[in-house]
Design an enzyme around this catalytic site. Structure first.
Site, short mmCIF file in Angstrom:
data_model
loop_
_atom_site.label_atom_id
_atom_site.label_comp_id
_atom_site.label_asym_id
_atom_site.label_seq_id
_atom_site.Cartn_x
_atom_site.Cartn_y
_atom_site.Cartn_z
N SER A 42 0.81 -1.22 0.00
CA SER A 42 0.00 0.00 0.00
C SER A 42 0.84 1.27 0.00
CB SER A 42 -0.94 0.01 1.21
OG SER A 42 -0.21 -0.15 2.42
N HIS A 268 -0.05 6.27 6.46
CA HIS A 268 0.44 6.07 5.10
C HIS A 268 0.80 7.40 4.45
CE1 HIS A 268 -1.02 1.97 5.45
NE2 HIS A 268 -0.54 1.69 4.25
#
Length: 290
Positions: A42, A268
């Site tokens: 990811s 993230h």
């Protein structure tokens, strides 16, 4: 260095010159007859930083992830992004079931026509994000004690196992695409490089943050070693991201916290982070973006 090692080194040097020369002229030239394959988890697919692209939808690839930026800058004629959220090194070799279907083994995208490969993998094998989320939820401090309660550190031991799988993946890539330039992309700063966490972005005990920093550095050091001995180029995203951790102000933040302030998955990279990754990858190819 043996004969095979000299051939790999010579081939990579020649190909680097080719990419650098092509990159210097890409603004005025037609699309290069090159195939670029992006592999990874990811941190590569970049969930929620832009419009979703590709199938299956559960891989959470977006139009702003760094591979698409690199492909656009290079103007490659063939771009294949098979990165997928939650991917581990296993998913390089075997299909990964996600929302909307199955993502084929990522290495299947690499073939003899491939000229460039980027690979960002290993964080999910280590359980880095899960560890962060779990420790942020604990009311008691010293979450790291559950991993090393007076004995061998489970997570540190995992890093050696990850190295074996990443090295195996590089061998497969070189075998299938002997002319490809291969870049192994590391992980950026998640915990501040000094000091404590912050609320609500990174509500983690100070000692746990120190442990997290150590794990990240160990993981990246391993990836750099494997790249060096595996005929790949390591892309350092940690050093450039110092000072851009989740505890920074929005205009300086490249990694979001537990509660994102900008479009991105928790813990993230946001769009600025993906932009920085693209910059570092292109720099390794001898190409600068204005």
């Amino acid at each position: 260095m043996g004969l095979l090692g000299r051939r790999v080194a010579t081939g990579l040097t020649a190909l680097a010159v080719t990419w650098a020369s092509a990159g210097a002229a890409h603004a005025a030239a037609p699309a290069l007859q090159q195939k670029y394959v992006a592999l990874g988890d990811s941190f590569t697919s970049s969930p929620m930083t832009g419009m979703p692209v590709g199938e299956p939808v559960g891989c959470s690839r977006t139009q702003n992830n760094y591979p698409r930026q690199v492909a656009a800058a290079l103007r490659v004629s063939d771009f294949v992004d098979v990165s997928c959220g939650s991917a581990t090194t296993r998913d390089l070799f075997a299909a990964q079931n996600v929302l909307g279907g199955s993502n084929a083994p990522q290495l299947d995208a690499v073939d003899a026509t491939t000229t460039l490969v980027t690979l960002g993998i290993g964080g999910n094998d280590l359980g880095l994000m899960g560890w962060l989320q779990r420790c942020a939820d604990l009311a008691s401090p010293n979450c790291m004690d559950q991993w090393a309660p007076g004995g061998p550190d489970v997570l540190v031991q995992r890093i050696a196992k990850i190295a074996v799988n990443v090295d195996r993946a590089l061998q497969v890539i070189h075998h299938r695409a002997p002319q490809a330039r291969v870049l192994l992309v590391g992980y950026p700063v998640v915990a501040p490089v000094a000091g404590v966490g912050c609320l609500p972005q990174l509500p983690i005990d100070e000692s746990d943050l120190a442990y997290l920093r150590d794990l990240q550095q160990r993981l990246n050091a391993m990836l750099a070693r494997v790249a060096y001995f595996g005929g790949a180029t390591y892309v350092d995203t940690y050093t450039p991201s110092i000072g851009h951790d989740p505890c920074q102000l929005d205009d300086a933040k490249w990694i979001e916290g537990m509660i994102p302030d900008q479009p991105a998955a928790a813990l993230h990279p946001n769009l600025s982070g993906q932009n920085s990754f693209a910059h570092e990858v292109l720099a390794q190819l001898g190409i600068s973006r204005s």
